[in-house]
Design a protein around this motif. Structure first.
Motif, PDB file in Angstrom:
ATOM      1  N   PHE A  80     -34.082   4.465  -9.645  1.00 16.19           N
ATOM      2  CA  PHE A  80     -34.063   5.004  -8.280  1.00 16.19           C
ATOM      3  C   PHE A  80     -34.745   4.071  -7.271  1.00 16.19           C
ATOM      4  O   PHE A  80     -34.224   3.885  -6.162  1.00 16.19           O
ATOM      5  N   PRO A  81     -35.888   3.440  -7.604  1.00 21.97           N
ATOM      6  CA  PRO A  81     -36.494   2.520  -6.624  1.00 21.97           C
ATOM      7  C   PRO A  81     -35.561   1.381  -6.194  1.00 21.97           C
ATOM      8  O   PRO A  81     -35.609   0.946  -5.046  1.00 21.97           O
ATOM      9  N   ALA A  82     -34.715   0.912  -7.093  1.00 22.97           N
ATOM     10  CA  ALA A  82     -33.756  -0.134  -6.710  1.00 22.97           C
ATOM     11  C   ALA A  82     -32.746   0.410  -5.708  1.00 22.97           C
ATOM     12  O   ALA A  82     -32.350  -0.293  -4.770  1.00 22.97           O
ATOM     13  N   ASN A  83     -32.351   1.656  -5.872  1.00 17.90           N
ATOM     14  CA  ASN A  83     -31.423   2.255  -4.912  1.00 17.90           C
ATOM     15  C   ASN A  83     -32.088   2.461  -3.552  1.00 17.90           C
ATOM     16  O   ASN A  83     -31.451   2.294  -2.514  1.00 17.90           O
ATOM     17  N   VAL A  84     -33.369   2.804  -3.565  1.00 18.59           N
ATOM     18  CA  VAL A  84     -34.115   2.925  -2.304  1.00 18.59           C
ATOM     19  C   VAL A  84     -34.188   1.556  -1.633  1.00 18.59           C
ATOM     20  O   VAL A  84     -33.961   1.430  -0.430  1.00 18.59           O
ATOM     21  N   TRP A  90     -30.112  -2.540   3.406  1.00 23.09           N
ATOM     22  CA  TRP A  90     -28.782  -2.478   3.997  1.00 23.09           C
ATOM     23  C   TRP A  90     -28.733  -1.636   5.279  1.00 23.09           C
ATOM     24  O   TRP A  90     -27.665  -1.387   5.811  1.00 23.09           O
ATOM     25  N   ARG A  91     -29.876  -1.258   5.810  1.00 26.53           N
ATOM     26  CA  ARG A  91     -29.881  -0.390   6.991  1.00 26.53           C
ATOM     27  C   ARG A  91     -29.254  -1.029   8.223  1.00 26.53           C
ATOM     28  O   ARG A  91     -28.835  -0.312   9.127  1.00 26.53           O
ATOM     29  N   HIS A  92     -29.159  -2.361   8.264  1.00 23.42           N
ATOM     30  CA  HIS A  92     -28.556  -3.037   9.419  1.00 23.42           C
ATOM     31  C   HIS A  92     -27.153  -3.575   9.123  1.00 23.42           C
ATOM     32  O   HIS A  92     -26.585  -4.277   9.941  1.00 23.42           O
ATOM     33  N   ARG A  93     -26.630  -3.252   7.980  1.00 24.42           N
ATOM     34  CA  ARG A  93     -25.276  -3.698   7.620  1.00 24.42           C
ATOM     35  C   ARG A  93     -24.246  -2.807   8.320  1.00 24.42           C
ATOM     36  O   ARG A  93     -24.588  -1.760   8.867  1.00 24.42           O
ATOM     37  N   PRO A  94     -22.980  -3.201   8.266  1.00 22.42           N
ATOM     38  CA  PRO A  94     -21.934  -2.351   8.867  1.00 22.42           C
ATOM     39  C   PRO A  94     -21.960  -0.933   8.278  1.00 22.42           C
ATOM     40  O   PRO A  94     -22.364  -0.730   7.125  1.00 22.42           O
ATOM     41  N   ARG A  98     -23.687   0.569   4.779  1.00 19.47           N
ATOM     42  CA  ARG A  98     -24.909   1.359   4.950  1.00 19.47           C
ATOM     43  C   ARG A  98     -24.712   2.764   4.364  1.00 19.47           C
ATOM     44  O   ARG A  98     -25.573   3.273   3.655  1.00 19.47           O
ATOM     45  N   THR A  99     -23.562   3.350   4.616  1.00 18.18           N
ATOM     46  CA  THR A  99     -23.257   4.677   4.092  1.00 18.18           C
ATOM     47  C   THR A  99     -23.212   4.659   2.564  1.00 18.18           C
ATOM     48  O   THR A  99     -23.733   5.567   1.907  1.00 18.18           O
ATOM     49  N   ALA A 100     -22.602   3.645   1.992  1.00 20.76           N
ATOM     50  CA  ALA A 100     -22.537   3.533   0.528  1.00 20.76           C
ATOM     51  C   ALA A 100     -23.935   3.424  -0.068  1.00 20.76           C
ATOM     52  O   ALA A 100     -24.234   4.063  -1.092  1.00 20.76           O
ATOM     53  N   LEU A 105     -28.433   7.323  -3.106  1.00 24.12           N
ATOM     54  CA  LEU A 105     -29.714   8.009  -3.304  1.00 24.12           C
ATOM     55  C   LEU A 105     -29.529   9.422  -3.858  1.00 24.12           C
ATOM     56  O   LEU A 105     -30.071   9.726  -4.926  1.00 24.12           O
ATOM     57  N   PRO A 106     -28.776  10.296  -3.194  1.00 23.35           N
ATOM     58  CA  PRO A 106     -28.619  11.644  -3.766  1.00 23.35           C
ATOM     59  C   PRO A 106     -27.737  11.661  -5.013  1.00 23.35           C
ATOM     60  O   PRO A 106     -27.778  12.624  -5.779  1.00 23.35           O
ATOM     61  N   LEU A 107     -26.961  10.610  -5.254  1.00 19.97           N
ATOM     62  CA  LEU A 107     -26.112  10.549  -6.438  1.00 19.97           C
ATOM     63  C   LEU A 107     -26.939  10.525  -7.723  1.00 19.97           C
ATOM     64  O   LEU A 107     -26.476  10.959  -8.778  1.00 19.97           O
ATOM     65  N   GLN A 108     -28.172  10.060  -7.640  1.00 20.40           N
ATOM     66  CA  GLN A 108     -29.010  10.005  -8.834  1.00 20.40           C
ATOM     67  C   GLN A 108     -29.270  11.398  -9.393  1.00 20.40           C
ATOM     68  O   GLN A 108     -29.385  11.569 -10.603  1.00 20.40           O
ATOM     69  N   VAL A 109     -29.345  12.397  -8.523  1.00 19.91           N
ATOM     70  CA  VAL A 109     -29.639  13.757  -8.994  1.00 19.91           C
ATOM     71  C   VAL A 109     -28.538  14.266  -9.934  1.00 19.91           C
ATOM     72  O   VAL A 109     -28.841  14.696 -11.048  1.00 19.91           O
ATOM     73  N   PRO A 110     -27.246  14.254  -9.525  1.00 21.70           N
ATOM     74  CA  PRO A 110     -26.240  14.721 -10.472  1.00 21.70           C
ATOM     75  C   PRO A 110     -26.137  13.854 -11.730  1.00 21.70           C
ATOM     76  O   PRO A 110     -25.806  14.358 -12.811  1.00 21.70           O
TER      77      PRO A 110
END
Length: 126
Positions: A80-84, A90-94, A98-100, A105-110
């Motif tokens: 999870f830290p790598a996904n964070v 990637w917050r300044h990427r297109p 950025r959405t991907a 992050l929430p995908l880790q839960v399922p």
């Protein structure tokens, strides 16, 4: 094949594909290795790829399924830290990238819940 029998094989397939990707396209994984980890990012990329391949093999085999699925749940929490890091970097990427990154992050839960479910079902089949 009933859904309960397909679920572990699907999880194993997902892990195997992700593990193989660590070797076929390592640069993308190197970029999200947390800087706080010692050593080379490539070493961590390869180590996590090996771990995913081993987890896939363990989940695919009914005898080791429950243990490997529990380990997979822990692995999903551990990465999870790598996904964070990816989401922050990637917050300044297109917007689509950025959405991907944020969607991971929430995908880790399922993923954790799926692995736990496979572990529970695998324990009853020993």
């Amino acid at each position: 094949m009933p859904r309960s029998e397909r679920s572990p094989l699907l999880l194993a397939g997902l892990l195997a594909a992700a593990g193989a990707a660590h070797f076929t396209a390592p640069r993308q994984f190197d970029a999200i290795v947390p800087r706080a980890l010692p050593g080379s990012p490539r070493t961590w990329t390869y180590a996590s790829g090996i771990a995913e391949l081993a987890l896939a093999a363990g989940i695919a085999a009914p005898r080791t399924r429950a243990t490997a699925a529990k380990a997979a749940a822990a692995f999903f929490v551990g990465v999870f830290p790598a996904n964070v890091r990816m989401a922050v970097d990637w917050r300044h990427r297109p917007a689509p990238l950025r959405t991907a990154a944020l969607a991971r992050l929430p995908l880790q839960v399922p993923l954790v819940l799926w692995a736990r479910g496979v572990a529970r079902n695998g324990e009853g089949r020993r």
